[in-house]
Design an enzyme around this catalytic site. Structure first.
Site, PDB file in Angstrom:
ATOM      1  CG  ASP A  80     139.908  10.160  67.011  1.00 46.61           C
ATOM      2  OD1 ASP A  80     140.781  11.025  66.643  1.00 46.61           O
ATOM      3  OD2 ASP A  80     140.150  11.528  68.031  1.00 46.61           O
ATOM      4  CG  ASP A  91     131.442   5.075  66.981  1.00 45.39           C
ATOM      5  OD1 ASP A  91     131.130   5.057  67.689  1.00 45.39           O
ATOM      6  OD2 ASP A  91     132.432   4.563  67.562  1.00 45.39           O
ATOM      7  CG  ASP A  92     129.882   9.735  67.269  1.00 44.26           C
ATOM      8  OD1 ASP A  92     130.453   9.260  67.404  1.00 44.26           O
ATOM      9  OD2 ASP A  92     130.502  10.663  67.946  1.00 44.26           O
TER      10      ASP A  92
END
Length: 140
Positions: free
Chosen positions: A102, A98-99
């Site tokens: 969070d 994933d980038d």
């Protein structure tokens, strides 16, 4: 749409460099990955870069939507699951990309599907760090 005060803007050039740095970090693990599962949409670009750097040709997606704005993260909705053959052996030998992590909510949901997979992302916020195995940069 305005960005929050603590936005972390990244150029495409910097993102590409950071994704390559993640690939090199993963290569240093000397682990053989048979496939990549990228978490869409953010994981698509780094997964493409990592797949080239590590010569991994089998790429799948898991599509999870999180209902949120830039200040609040809501519930997740699974839009597309992972191919059944990649779910075998609890994800052993699978790299999940994933980038950004969070809160870690999405990563935890995918980890339930692939508990033995290796989770990697380019950027990690402090609350998401415990949900990821490898990342490049921690951001506030």
């Amino acid at each position: 749409m305005s960005l929050p005060d603590k936005a972390f803007p990244v150029s495409w050039d910097q993102f590409h460099r950071d994704a390559r740095a993640l690939a090199w970090r993963l290569a240093g693990l000397n682990q053989e990955f048979k496939a990549i599962v990228c978490i869409t949409r953010g994981g698509l670009v780094p997964a493409a870069i990592i797949s080239r750097e590590l010569n991994i040709r089998l790429i799948d997606t898991v599509c999870i939507a999180t209902r949120h704005d830039y200040l609040n993260q809501g519930d997740t909705v699974l839009l597309k699951g992972i191919s059944p053959d990649l779910l075998e052996k609890s994800g052993e030998g699978i790299l999940v990309v994933d980038d950004l992590t969070d809160t870690g909510k999405t990563a935890l949901e995918v980890r339930e599907m692939l508990p033995k997979a290796h989770f990697a992302c380019v950027y990690a916020k402090p609350t998401g760090v415990p949900t990821i195995d490898t990342f490049v940069t921690e951001v506030s």
